[in-house]
Motif scaffolding. Structure first.
Motif, PDB file in Angstrom:
ATOM      1  N   UNK A   8       0.828  -1.210   0.000  1.00 60.68           N
ATOM      2  CA  UNK A   8       0.000   0.000   0.000  1.00 60.68           C
ATOM      3  C   UNK A   8       0.861   1.258   0.000  1.00 60.68           C
ATOM      4  N   UNK A   9       1.974   1.210   0.739  1.00 56.48           N
ATOM      5  CA  UNK A   9       2.890   2.351   0.762  1.00 56.48           C
ATOM      6  C   UNK A   9       3.538   2.541  -0.614  1.00 56.48           C
ATOM      7  N   UNK A  10       3.864   1.426  -1.287  1.00 56.95           N
ATOM      8  CA  UNK A  10       4.385   1.510  -2.653  1.00 56.95           C
ATOM      9  C   UNK A  10       3.397   2.209  -3.575  1.00 56.95           C
ATOM     10  N   UNK A  11       2.133   1.870  -3.426  1.00 54.94           N
ATOM     11  CA  UNK A  11       1.095   2.478  -4.262  1.00 54.94           C
ATOM     12  C   UNK A  11       0.959   3.963  -3.958  1.00 54.94           C
ATOM     13  N   UNK A  12       1.166   4.319  -2.701  1.00 61.48           N
ATOM     14  CA  UNK A  12       0.998   5.712  -2.278  1.00 61.48           C
ATOM     15  C   UNK A  12       2.164   6.582  -2.736  1.00 61.48           C
ATOM     16  N   UNK A  13       3.400   6.070  -2.601  1.00 63.23           N
ATOM     17  CA  UNK A  13       4.593   6.874  -2.874  1.00 63.23           C
ATOM     18  C   UNK A  13       5.286   6.526  -4.182  1.00 63.23           C
ATOM     19  N   UNK A  66       0.086   7.989   6.822  1.00 69.45           N
ATOM     20  CA  UNK A  66      -0.066   6.570   6.506  1.00 69.45           C
ATOM     21  C   UNK A  66       0.298   5.704   7.713  1.00 69.45           C
ATOM     22  N   UNK A  67       1.428   6.041   8.372  1.00 60.65           N
ATOM     23  CA  UNK A  67       1.870   5.246   9.516  1.00 60.65           C
ATOM     24  C   UNK A  67       0.875   5.310  10.662  1.00 60.65           C
ATOM     25  N   UNK A  68       0.320   6.489  10.914  1.00 65.44           N
ATOM     26  CA  UNK A  68      -0.652   6.628  12.000  1.00 65.44           C
ATOM     27  C   UNK A  68      -1.919   5.831  11.676  1.00 65.44           C
ATOM     28  N   UNK A  69      -2.343   5.911  10.458  1.00 59.89           N
ATOM     29  CA  UNK A  69      -3.543   5.169  10.041  1.00 59.89           C
ATOM     30  C   UNK A  69      -3.382   3.680  10.306  1.00 59.89           C
ATOM     31  N   UNK A  70      -2.183   3.138  10.056  1.00 54.98           N
ATOM     32  CA  UNK A  70      -1.947   1.698  10.197  1.00 54.98           C
ATOM     33  C   UNK A  70      -1.217   1.344  11.500  1.00 54.98           C
ATOM     34  N   UNK A  71      -0.950   2.356  12.333  1.00 57.56           N
ATOM     35  CA  UNK A  71      -0.250   2.171  13.629  1.00 57.56           C
ATOM     36  C   UNK A  71       1.112   1.482  13.430  1.00 57.56           C
ATOM     37  N   UNK A  72       1.877   2.029  12.485  1.00 57.66           N
ATOM     38  CA  UNK A  72       3.205   1.502  12.159  1.00 57.66           C
ATOM     39  C   UNK A  72       4.263   2.354  12.854  1.00 57.66           C
ATOM     40  N   UNK A  73       5.198   1.759  13.584  1.00 60.67           N
ATOM     41  CA  UNK A  73       6.260   2.545  14.228  1.00 60.67           C
ATOM     42  C   UNK A  73       7.093   3.324  13.208  1.00 60.67           C
ATOM     43  N   UNK A  74       7.528   4.519  13.612  1.00 63.68           N
ATOM     44  CA  UNK A  74       8.355   5.398  12.790  1.00 63.68           C
ATOM     45  C   UNK A  74       9.649   5.724  13.525  1.00 63.68           C
ATOM     46  N   UNK A  75      10.749   5.761  12.802  1.00 65.77           N
ATOM     47  CA  UNK A  75      12.018   6.200  13.373  1.00 65.77           C
ATOM     48  C   UNK A  75      12.650   7.195  12.418  1.00 65.77           C
TER      49      UNK A  75
END
Length: 445
Positions: A8-13, A66-75
């Motif tokens: 999904x991130x590939x499709x977005x970016x 996108x990360x917040x929507x899917x609750x994906x950790x960010x660094x």
């Protein structure tokens, strides 16, 4: 599933912008954590699921949303020159490489505004071309970024004159919140303190405003002394002499200098050294002061060659640790602050207890206007248990320790305002996705 959200991130970016190549991902997931054998064992297997390098702030917002929507950790990371695992993802997720946000936005008479991914070396070079210079920067300034230094650093070259990051050396930051609709916050005044050296846990720094000064003509010098105590006595007097303008006072006892391979032909066996950046017109005063303590200035780089070719700052601060790590065996380090009036007693007790298992290295700084013998001693590593015996001994004799062998914010000994930082964390990153696990909040990580 991980693969589903990456698709999904590939499709977005666009696939080109989502980094999943193993070698690149491993590199972007690490910093200089391996300075510590303890952190190496704890963090060597940690790696993100993917990385992105946004070209614009709007693209950064897209990734955060996108990360917040899917609750994906960010660094978030800059150049990864930190030493405590600040930029290592503990829970996978997305690494955000900010090095493409690298524009110098505005220069005034007293400040510079730059994006977080701007290299400090490039910034310093451009400012010096305009007759200005940065106040402080780390020894890794050639590659370190503005945001990385503010969020993971503390001080460096220039700190003997201007102090650390907390001493008025950050005038403002712009921070992105970690929400589905991210906001950009402008932080100024006292609140800036909560965004310095916080491992980027409370928001993503996108811009910063730093104070600048008129360019000085810095000569570089190595002073040689028969004993380390004479080198320290000289350095202490120089640090307090306001008639000599200086940018760097770095003191290493023998045998640390033997590891500095590019300086090999300038190093004298058995001699302790002081590496200096001092206003060139004060060279005469400097030489007379060294002679008072049985020292001599035996190597010089003129101001005309400053930051060109060989640079003494490449052997100071934690670069000294790097050279020792490269050319020594089982060497690591500590971060310590000795008491000025007790420094020789404290050194004697450490030497009596541990011999050359502890080798002394001092960086003279100012903190809130007070001269401090800050220290980065080289430690012969035997075991984690032995390392903490040394730490406990230091603290028992009044030597303060900022422990570089933990990745937990607030556990390293820095005087951080953790209550305020935790409160801001709740406001700016309500799902605790940013650099997850670095703040030990119960039931949140």
């Amino acid at each position: 599933m991980k693969v589903m959200w990456i698709n999904e991130l590939n499709s977005l970016l666009g696939e080109r912008k989502v980094i999943v190549k193993e070698t690149t991902l491993n590199r972007l997931s690490k910093d200089y954590y391996w300075y510590s054998p303890v952190l190496f064992e704890a963090l060597k297997e940690k790696v993100a699921d993917c990385a992105v390098a946004p070209d614009t702030v709007d693209e950064l917002k897209t990734v955060v949303s996108f990360a917040v929507k899917h609750k994906i950790p960010l660094t978030a990371r800059g150049a990864g020159t930190g030493n405590y695992g600040q930029a290592i993802p503990l829970h996978g997720g997305i690494i955000i490489d900010l090095t493409k946000l690298n524009q110098m936005i505005e220069v005034s008479e007293t400040s510079v505004k730059a994006q977080a991914g701007t290299k400090l070396g490039i910034l310093e070079k451009e400012l010096r071309r305009q007759g200005k210079e940065l106040r402080i920067f780390p020894s890794t300034y050639a590659t370190a970024t503005v945001g990385g230094f503010l969020c993971g650093g503390s001080g460096g070259i220039g700190s003997i004159r201007w102090g650390g990051l907390w001493d008025g050396n950050v005038l403002g930051v712009t921070v992105m919140t970690i929400e589905e609709k991210p906001k950009l916050l402008t932080i100024k005044g006292e609140e800036i303190q909560n965004y310095i050296h916080n491992y980027g846990t409370t928001g993503i720094v996108t811009e910063a405003i730093l104070p600048i000064e008129l360019k000085q003509e810095w000569g570089q010098y190595i002073a040689y002394f028969p004993s380390f105590k004479e080198a320290v006595s000289f350095s202490d007097k120089l640090a307090r002499d306001d008639s000599i303008i200086k940018r760097l006072i770095s003191v290493c006892e023998w045998p640390i200098p033997k590891h500095f391979q590019p300086l090999k032909k300038y190093i004298r066996d058995g001699k302790s050294i002081v590496m200096l950046e001092v206003e060139e017109e004060a060279a005469g005063k400097l030489k007379r002061l060294a002679a008072e303590f049985s020292g001599d200035i035996g190597f010089e780089i003129p101001a005309s060659s400053y930051q060109k070719g060989l640079k003494l700052s490449d052997f100071t601060w934690n670069h000294a640790t790097l050279w020792a790590h490269k050319h020594g065996e089982n060497l690591t380090y500590l971060q310590a602050r000795f008491t000025s009036e007790l420094i020789f007693q404290q050194m004697d007790r450490i030497r009596e207890a541990f011999g050359y298992e502890v080798q002394f290295h001092f960086e003279y700084i100012k903190s809130k206007g007070e001269v401090i013998p800050s220290s980065l001693p080289i430690i012969q590593y035997r075991s984690k248990k032995r390392l903490y015996e040394i730490i406990n001994f230091f603290e028992s004799i009044g030597v303060a320790i900022n422990n570089p062998h933990t990745y937990l914010l607030g556990f390293g000994g820095y005087n951080l305002r953790m209550e305020e930082i935790m409160k801001i964390k709740e406001e700016n990153d309500p799902y605790h996705l940013l650099n997850k696990g670095k703040i030990p909040l119960p039931n949140k990580i």
